[in-house]
Design a protein around this motif. Structure first.
Motif, PDB file in Angstrom:
ATOM      1  N   VAL A 192    -103.007 -42.783 -53.735  1.00 39.43           N
ATOM      2  CA  VAL A 192    -102.200 -43.364 -53.361  1.00 39.43           C
ATOM      3  C   VAL A 192    -100.431 -42.711 -53.604  1.00 39.43           C
ATOM      4  N   ARG A 193     -99.389 -42.477 -52.623  1.00 40.59           N
ATOM      5  CA  ARG A 193     -98.208 -42.020 -52.621  1.00 40.59           C
ATOM      6  C   ARG A 193     -97.322 -43.437 -52.666  1.00 40.59           C
ATOM      7  N   GLY A 194     -96.547 -43.550 -53.323  1.00 41.40           N
ATOM      8  CA  GLY A 194     -95.257 -44.176 -52.998  1.00 41.40           C
ATOM      9  C   GLY A 194     -93.941 -43.972 -53.313  1.00 41.40           C
ATOM     10  N   ASP A 195     -93.267 -44.907 -53.532  1.00 44.28           N
ATOM     11  CA  ASP A 195     -91.261 -44.164 -53.695  1.00 44.28           C
ATOM     12  C   ASP A 195     -90.582 -44.295 -55.137  1.00 44.28           C
ATOM     13  N   GLY A 196     -91.808 -45.283 -55.655  1.00 42.76           N
ATOM     14  CA  GLY A 196     -91.417 -44.659 -57.086  1.00 42.76           C
ATOM     15  C   GLY A 196     -91.333 -46.670 -57.757  1.00 42.76           C
ATOM     16  N   ARG A 197     -90.898 -47.401 -57.048  1.00 40.47           N
ATOM     17  CA  ARG A 197     -91.534 -48.920 -56.788  1.00 40.47           C
ATOM     18  C   ARG A 197     -92.871 -49.384 -57.441  1.00 40.47           C
ATOM     19  N   PRO A 198     -92.540 -50.655 -58.686  1.00 34.85           N
ATOM     20  CA  PRO A 198     -94.030 -50.967 -59.480  1.00 34.85           C
ATOM     21  C   PRO A 198     -94.550 -51.849 -58.242  1.00 34.85           C
ATOM     22  N   TRP A 199     -95.903 -52.050 -57.964  1.00 38.43           N
ATOM     23  CA  TRP A 199     -96.989 -53.045 -57.756  1.00 38.43           C
ATOM     24  C   TRP A 199     -97.521 -53.876 -58.398  1.00 38.43           C
ATOM     25  N   MET A 200     -98.181 -54.482 -58.267  1.00 35.53           N
ATOM     26  CA  MET A 200     -99.595 -55.154 -58.707  1.00 35.53           C
ATOM     27  C   MET A 200    -100.442 -54.950 -57.868  1.00 35.53           C
ATOM     28  N   ILE A 201    -101.708 -54.237 -58.701  1.00 39.66           N
ATOM     29  CA  ILE A 201    -102.939 -55.478 -57.906  1.00 39.66           C
ATOM     30  C   ILE A 201    -103.814 -55.591 -58.280  1.00 39.66           C
ATOM     31  N   ASN A 202    -103.946 -56.688 -57.442  1.00 37.90           N
ATOM     32  CA  ASN A 202    -105.032 -58.404 -57.302  1.00 37.90           C
ATOM     33  C   ASN A 202    -106.133 -58.351 -56.689  1.00 37.90           C
ATOM     34  N   LEU A 203    -107.007 -58.235 -58.270  1.00 38.05           N
ATOM     35  CA  LEU A 203    -108.493 -58.764 -57.615  1.00 38.05           C
ATOM     36  C   LEU A 203    -108.570 -59.423 -57.288  1.00 38.05           C
ATOM     37  N   ALA A 204    -109.627 -60.977 -56.287  1.00 35.14           N
ATOM     38  CA  ALA A 204    -110.003 -61.562 -56.144  1.00 35.14           C
ATOM     39  C   ALA A 204    -111.168 -62.123 -56.165  1.00 35.14           C
ATOM     40  N   PRO A 205    -111.953 -62.490 -57.281  1.00 30.97           N
ATOM     41  CA  PRO A 205    -113.487 -62.670 -57.587  1.00 30.97           C
ATOM     42  C   PRO A 205    -113.669 -63.796 -56.460  1.00 30.97           C
ATOM     43  N   GLU A 206    -114.896 -63.918 -56.226  1.00 32.23           N
ATOM     44  CA  GLU A 206    -115.828 -65.191 -56.579  1.00 32.23           C
ATOM     45  C   GLU A 206    -115.783 -66.301 -57.523  1.00 32.23           C
ATOM     46  N   ASN A 207    -115.042 -67.650 -57.233  1.00 28.90           N
ATOM     47  CA  ASN A 207    -115.374 -68.355 -58.218  1.00 28.90           C
ATOM     48  C   ASN A 207    -116.160 -69.471 -57.815  1.00 28.90           C
ATOM     49  N   TYR A 208    -116.581 -70.395 -59.445  1.00 25.07           N
ATOM     50  CA  TYR A 208    -117.743 -71.816 -58.879  1.00 25.07           C
ATOM     51  C   TYR A 208    -117.303 -73.136 -58.193  1.00 25.07           C
ATOM     52  N   PHE A 209    -115.619 -72.900 -59.036  1.00 29.80           N
ATOM     53  CA  PHE A 209    -115.448 -74.263 -59.234  1.00 29.80           C
ATOM     54  C   PHE A 209    -113.881 -73.724 -58.110  1.00 29.80           C
ATOM     55  N   SER A 210    -113.499 -75.612 -57.370  1.00 28.47           N
ATOM     56  CA  SER A 210    -112.385 -75.673 -56.873  1.00 28.47           C
ATOM     57  C   SER A 210    -111.191 -75.574 -57.780  1.00 28.47           C
ATOM     58  N   HIS A 211    -111.218 -75.892 -58.401  1.00 29.63           N
ATOM     59  CA  HIS A 211    -109.885 -75.475 -59.159  1.00 29.63           C
ATOM     60  C   HIS A 211    -109.407 -74.010 -59.678  1.00 29.63           C
ATOM     61  N   GLN A 212    -110.804 -73.522 -59.431  1.00 35.04           N
ATOM     62  CA  GLN A 212    -110.007 -72.020 -59.583  1.00 35.04           C
ATOM     63  C   GLN A 212    -110.270 -70.777 -58.629  1.00 35.04           C
ATOM     64  N   LYS A 213    -109.819 -71.709 -57.427  1.00 31.45           N
ATOM     65  CA  LYS A 213    -109.583 -70.691 -56.196  1.00 31.45           C
ATOM     66  C   LYS A 213    -108.436 -69.983 -56.510  1.00 31.45           C
ATOM     67  N   ASP A 214    -107.192 -69.858 -56.893  1.00 32.30           N
ATOM     68  CA  ASP A 214    -106.117 -69.082 -57.155  1.00 32.30           C
ATOM     69  C   ASP A 214    -105.854 -68.623 -57.942  1.00 32.30           C
ATOM     70  N   ASP A 215    -107.343 -68.493 -58.695  1.00 30.53           N
ATOM     71  CA  ASP A 215    -107.279 -67.347 -59.871  1.00 30.53           C
ATOM     72  C   ASP A 215    -107.623 -65.864 -59.294  1.00 30.53           C
ATOM     73  N   ILE A 216    -106.452 -65.482 -59.795  1.00 30.80           N
ATOM     74  CA  ILE A 216    -106.523 -63.960 -59.364  1.00 30.80           C
ATOM     75  C   ILE A 216    -106.553 -62.899 -60.452  1.00 30.80           C
ATOM     76  N   TYR A 217    -106.872 -61.488 -60.909  1.00 31.65           N
ATOM     77  CA  TYR A 217    -107.021 -60.077 -61.980  1.00 31.65           C
ATOM     78  C   TYR A 217    -106.047 -59.593 -61.056  1.00 31.65           C
ATOM     79  N   SER A 218    -105.491 -58.753 -61.924  1.00 30.09           N
ATOM     80  CA  SER A 218    -104.269 -58.435 -62.028  1.00 30.09           C
ATOM     81  C   SER A 218    -103.723 -56.912 -62.882  1.00 30.09           C
ATOM     82  N   TYR A 219    -103.052 -56.445 -61.965  1.00 28.01           N
ATOM     83  CA  TYR A 219    -103.286 -54.975 -62.808  1.00 28.01           C
ATOM     84  C   TYR A 219    -101.584 -53.956 -62.241  1.00 28.01           C
ATOM     85  N   PHE A 220    -101.249 -53.657 -63.263  1.00 24.49           N
ATOM     86  CA  PHE A 220     -99.459 -52.519 -62.950  1.00 24.49           C
ATOM     87  C   PHE A 220     -99.843 -51.361 -61.763  1.00 24.49           C
ATOM     88  N   LEU A 221     -99.432 -50.891 -60.884  1.00 26.32           N
ATOM     89  CA  LEU A 221     -99.505 -49.804 -60.346  1.00 26.32           C
ATOM     90  C   LEU A 221     -97.699 -49.279 -60.582  1.00 26.32           C
TER      91      LEU A 221
END
Length: 304
Positions: A192-221
């Motif tokens: 990547v090539r950015g402008d110095g701002r911090p971003w958040m990378i989000n990975l969305a896996p498949e979930n087995y229950f409906s209440h986990q629909k908005d679960d996201i794994y994140s880390y900083f870029l």
């Protein structure tokens, strides 16, 4: 038992304390029960009237598009049936076993941008803007726009100021969901090539229950800014679990066998223009990285 009888009960003080504790701290429910809401209501912008039309009136019928769609689905079905005869994911078995690097997304033409969607707080009445286009020589992807953290004046929304780039859900024949299987890899690799701002990378896996629909794994870029590209490698063990923007206490590692989407979110509350240029997004196998999970995992029934 009525409330008046409970109040006169000699243990009413103890019951009241327990009830108050559960009300103020839902996470203290017995057994570590998940307190996330079980039902999901589609978002409706404040002040927007409800759409009470029946579902069949929201469908747009087009015979030409229907015929074209059937032909496209049959081609996908043919590919889906023939690929396993060659090997996993259409690759020979030896190549699949020795694979250490894989480019999942790269931007080499306008058709590559169709796999991504851009959104911002403008959808909820905000003033941020985000756009997506190809970079120079049609070899990169450029996400640019302007961030504005001023909330909309609707009397309900208190926070605003975000822009998001997210990959679309992979679909196989007849619009069935398919997933990325990254169990052979342990690191996310980006150029990547950015402008110095911090971003958040989000990975969305498949979930087995409906209440986990908005679960996201994140880390900083963290981008450096400037004219130079940076190769970023983030182990999957560093990604932490969040639900609707809130980091969860019950953390567990990311399941790599069913990854749906990847996204980039900007929300650093700094008004002004931004840009993020992406060359490719891939995964790799780093043999020097042996960490399973970077965060503490709580055991509900610990061994004595």
């Amino acid at each position: 038992m009525s409330l008046s009888r409970i109040a006169r009960h000699p243990r009413a003080g103890l019951l009241g304390c327990i009830h108050q504790q559960l009300f103020l701290n839902p996470s203290s429910l017995p057994g570590g029960a998940d307190t996330r809401p079980m039902s999901r209501v589609p978002y409706r912008r404040p002040g927007e009237p409800k759409d009470n039309r029946p579902p069949w009136k929201k469908i747009k019928f087009d015979f030409a598009k229907g015929v074209e769609g059937v032909g496209r689905q049959m081609m996908l079905l043919k590919k889906e049936l023939l690929d396993p005869l060659v090997g996993p994911e259409g690759k020979p078995m030896l190549e699949h076993m020795l694979e250490q690097n894989r480019v999942v997304w790269e931007f080499r033409g306008p058709e590559c941008l169709e796999q991504w969607s851009v959104s911002s707080d403008r959808e909820i009445g905000g003033q941020s803007e985000a756009y997506l286009k190809l970079g120079r020589n049609d070899n990169t992807c450029l996400l640019y726009g302007s961030l504005n953290a001023a909330p909309p004046r609707d009397g309900e929304t208190r926070y605003s100021g975000y822009c998001t780039l997210r990959s679309k859900q992979r679909l196989c024949s007849f619009d069935r969901k398919t997933h990325f299987d990254w169990t052979s890899f342990n690191t996310l690799h980006l150029r990547v090539r950015g402008d110095g701002r911090p971003w958040m990378i989000n990975l969305a896996p498949e979930n087995y229950f409906s209440h986990q629909k908005d679960d996201i794994y994140s880390y900083f870029l963290y981008t450096r800014g400037g004219p130079y590209w940076q190769d970023v490698k983030i182990p999957f063990s560093k990604f932490f679990l969040g639900h609707r923007g809130r980091i969860q206490d019950d953390q567990h590692h990311l399941w790599l066998d069913k990854i749906n989407t990847i996204g980039f979110t900007l929300g650093d509350k700094v008004d002004g223009p931004f840009q993020l240029e992406i060359d490719f997004i891939g995964v790799c196998k780093d043999y020097a990285h042996t960490e399973e999970f970077a965060y503490e995992k709580y055991k509900r029934n610990p061994e004595v």
